[in-house]
Write a protein that holds these residues in place. Structure first.
Motif, short mmCIF file in Angstrom:
data_model
loop_
_atom_site.label_atom_id
_atom_site.label_comp_id
_atom_site.label_asym_id
_atom_site.label_seq_id
_atom_site.Cartn_x
_atom_site.Cartn_y
_atom_site.Cartn_z
N GLY A 19 24.71 -21.35 -2.11
CA GLY A 19 25.67 -22.01 -1.41
C GLY A 19 25.76 -23.61 -1.42
O GLY A 19 26.42 -24.27 -1.99
N HIS A 20 24.71 -24.27 -0.91
CA HIS A 20 24.48 -25.74 -1.27
C HIS A 20 24.41 -25.95 -2.61
O HIS A 20 24.67 -26.90 -3.15
N SER A 21 23.57 -24.98 -3.25
CA SER A 21 23.85 -24.92 -4.74
C SER A 21 23.66 -23.50 -5.08
O SER A 21 22.98 -22.74 -4.44
N PRO A 22 23.96 -23.14 -6.34
CA PRO A 22 23.49 -21.86 -6.84
C PRO A 22 22.31 -21.23 -6.75
O PRO A 22 21.92 -20.17 -6.45
N GLY A 23 21.27 -22.23 -7.23
CA GLY A 23 19.91 -21.78 -7.50
C GLY A 23 18.92 -22.06 -6.20
O GLY A 23 17.91 -22.24 -6.00
N SER A 24 19.87 -22.34 -4.93
CA SER A 24 19.17 -22.68 -3.65
C SER A 24 18.04 -21.44 -3.18
O SER A 24 18.75 -20.27 -3.21
N VAL A 25 16.89 -21.76 -2.88
CA VAL A 25 16.08 -20.72 -2.36
C VAL A 25 15.34 -20.96 -0.92
O VAL A 25 15.21 -22.36 -0.90
N CYS A 26 14.84 -20.13 -0.13
CA CYS A 26 14.01 -20.59 0.91
C CYS A 26 12.69 -19.85 0.63
O CYS A 26 12.73 -18.59 -0.28
N PHE A 27 11.55 -20.25 1.09
CA PHE A 27 10.41 -19.82 0.79
C PHE A 27 9.62 -19.53 2.15
O PHE A 27 9.50 -20.26 2.81
N TYR A 28 9.49 -18.06 2.16
CA TYR A 28 8.86 -17.55 3.48
C TYR A 28 7.56 -17.40 3.55
O TYR A 28 7.13 -16.66 2.46
N ALA A 29 6.64 -17.67 4.54
CA ALA A 29 5.38 -17.49 4.44
C ALA A 29 5.27 -16.36 5.95
O ALA A 29 5.15 -16.91 6.79
N THR B 167 33.14 -22.88 -17.36
CA THR B 167 34.92 -22.93 -17.10
C THR B 167 35.20 -22.04 -15.77
O THR B 167 36.26 -22.03 -15.54
N LYS B 168 33.93 -22.10 -14.92
CA LYS B 168 34.60 -21.25 -13.65
C LYS B 168 33.68 -22.09 -12.54
O LYS B 168 32.63 -22.50 -12.69
N ARG B 169 34.66 -22.17 -11.61
CA ARG B 169 34.02 -22.88 -10.21
C ARG B 169 33.41 -21.88 -9.36
O ARG B 169 33.61 -20.59 -9.38
N VAL B 170 32.28 -22.35 -8.69
CA VAL B 170 31.34 -21.38 -7.73
C VAL B 170 32.03 -21.50 -6.61
O VAL B 170 32.46 -22.73 -5.78
N ARG B 171 32.46 -20.54 -5.90
CA ARG B 171 33.22 -20.45 -4.39
C ARG B 171 31.85 -20.87 -3.40
O ARG B 171 31.28 -19.71 -2.91
N ALA B 172 31.44 -22.22 -3.30
CA ALA B 172 30.08 -22.64 -2.59
C ALA B 172 30.09 -22.06 -1.07
O ALA B 172 29.14 -21.58 -0.92
N LEU B 173 31.19 -22.32 -0.44
CA LEU B 173 30.99 -22.09 0.94
C LEU B 173 30.94 -20.76 1.57
O LEU B 173 30.16 -20.28 2.27
N PRO B 174 31.79 -19.86 0.87
CA PRO B 174 31.85 -18.42 1.31
C PRO B 174 30.33 -17.79 1.06
O PRO B 174 29.80 -17.14 1.73
N GLN B 175 29.82 -18.32 -0.30
CA GLN B 175 28.24 -18.00 -0.65
C GLN B 175 27.37 -18.50 0.58
O GLN B 175 26.39 -17.84 0.96
N TYR B 176 27.56 -19.81 0.86
CA TYR B 176 26.68 -20.48 1.93
C TYR B 176 26.83 -19.61 3.19
O TYR B 176 25.64 -19.48 3.84
N VAL B 177 27.98 -19.40 3.67
CA VAL B 177 28.06 -18.61 5.07
C VAL B 177 27.39 -17.37 4.90
O VAL B 177 26.66 -16.78 5.91
N LEU C 240 23.63 -17.81 5.12
CA LEU C 240 23.14 -18.29 6.38
C LEU C 240 23.30 -16.80 7.17
O LEU C 240 22.29 -16.66 8.19
N ARG C 241 23.96 -15.97 6.99
CA ARG C 241 23.95 -14.64 7.94
C ARG C 241 22.59 -13.89 7.36
O ARG C 241 21.82 -13.44 8.35
N ALA C 242 22.22 -14.17 6.18
CA ALA C 242 20.99 -13.36 5.68
C ALA C 242 19.62 -14.12 6.59
O ALA C 242 18.61 -13.57 6.66
N LEU C 243 20.01 -15.11 6.98
CA LEU C 243 18.82 -15.91 7.67
C LEU C 243 18.62 -15.67 9.05
O LEU C 243 17.57 -15.86 9.68
N THR C 244 19.68 -15.11 9.68
CA THR C 244 19.75 -14.59 11.12
C THR C 244 18.74 -13.77 11.73
O THR C 244 18.23 -13.53 12.55
N SER C 245 17.78 -12.97 10.49
CA SER C 245 17.04 -12.00 10.71
C SER C 245 15.51 -12.89 10.73
O SER C 245 14.62 -12.26 11.51
N TYR C 246 15.74 -14.15 10.75
CA TYR C 246 14.28 -14.75 10.84
C TYR C 246 14.33 -15.42 12.28
O TYR C 246 14.56 -16.70 12.50
#
Ligand SMILES: [Zn+2]
Ligand SMILES: [Zn+2]
Length: 320
Positions: A165-175, A205-215, A218-224
């Motif tokens: 979302g913020h970038s295509p390769g953005s990851v969070c690291f969970y401990a 030649t293709k644009r990333v639809r960044a904000l829909p991916q980002y949202v 974010l939904r995936a993070l609501t389990s944390y």
């Protein structure tokens, strides 16, 4: 819980300092060492030394995403320590050759911005801006290419959560042991990251639809729930779930505002919408301003709340 130490690393950018994280122990690791400047390196080395280690002891370097304020110094650390470098598969090509990536972006976004109603002169300047930033990074070769769900045997054990979302390769690291989540720029305490427009890795030649991916990410993070988030800038997020929900709300209300504007004034180009939302935006901010607008238009389009109206080479948008 193993200690995690935040090192505030200075950057020459408007955002201020970037947070690097240091995991001491038998397998010392750095997460996001910062931009390639002497000041950043000195800050990092000072804190690592104060903790009783040397840069040469670093065993692993993790990258949360492919922005140079976070990964610029990785190569220098890697040369000194031989540390293993970890980053998501969608970040690998970009951090290996940022110059080429910018070229792809410029080729795509020049014509794209013009089709969104941006005047030619403004579009040209807006797409040339990243060039000077190349000085703050050195190309990085990734040793361990990460995918969602991977584990990394650090102290403590880390799980990879892909959050594009913020970038295509953005990851969070969970401990799980420490009950914390390193959120990169995906989730920050008092600012929302820009859903910067970019092109697809391997398909420039293709644009990333960044904000829909980002949202979605974010939904995936609501389990944390009840988990502390350590972001790439600013202070920690005390609880990931409510902050993720708050940011989702923020984008929904922005999208609602944009829909109301189109109902009242439409059809409008994305550039006209930007002028309405952010008056007197300096040319240096146009790319990010357009990223905000295009992102929310993508959200509205996905929800079938707006449609586009082609007008020659330009596209306008209207509420349905
Ligand atoms: Zn970033
Ligand atoms: Zn950042």
């Amino acid at each position: 819980m193993s200690g995690i130490e935040r090192i505030r690393v200075p950057t020459p950018f408007g955002i201020g300092s970037v947070n690097c994280y240091f995991l001491p122990g038998d397998r010392p690791a750095l997460i996001d060492p910062g931009p390639a400047t002497e000041a950043a390196y000195a800050a990092l080395e000072g804190r690592v030394t104060a903790a009783g280690y040397e840069i040469a002891d670093i065993h692993d370097v993790l990258i949360t995403h492919e922005h140079m304020d976070h990964f610029g110094l990785v190569r220098r650390i890697n040369h000194q320590s031989g540390a293993r470098v970890h980053a998501h598969e969608k970040a690998v090509e970009v951090i290996a050759d940022q110059g080429r990536h910018f070229e792809h972006e410029r080729e795509f976004f020049g014509p794209y911005l013009r089709s969104m109603g941006v005047p030619e002169r403004v579009a040209t300047v807006a797409t040339e801006l990243p060039e000077p930033y190349l000085a703050f990074q050195e190309p990085v070769t990734v040793d361990n290419i990460l995918s969602d769900g991977d584990s990394i045997a650090l102290d403590p054990m880390i799980e990879v959560v892909h959050t594009p979302g913020h970038s295509p390769g953005s990851v969070c690291f969970y401990a799980p042991d420490g009950e914390w989540l390193l959120t990169g720029d995906h989730l920050l305490t008092d600012i929302t990251p820009n859903p910067a427009m970019t092109v697809q890795q391997g398909r420039p030649t293709k644009r990333v639809r960044a904000l829909p991916q980002y949202v979605d990410s974010l939904r995936a993070l609501t389990s944390y729930d009840g988990v502390v988030g350590h972001g790439g800038h600013r202070d920690p997020v005390s609880d990931v779930r409510p902050r993720a929900l708050e940011v989702i709300d923020h984008h929904e209300s922005r999208a609602n505002d944009m829909e109301s504007l189109l109902e009242a004034e439409g059809p409008l180009t994305a550039y006209e919408i930007m002028g309405n939302l952010f008056s007197d935006l300096p040319i240096t901010e146009v790319f990010l301003g357009m990223s905000e607008v295009v992102g929310h238009l993508d959200l509205l389009e996905d929800a079938a709340r707006i449609e586009n109206v082609p007008d020659g080479d330009i596209v306008r948008f209207r509420a349905i």
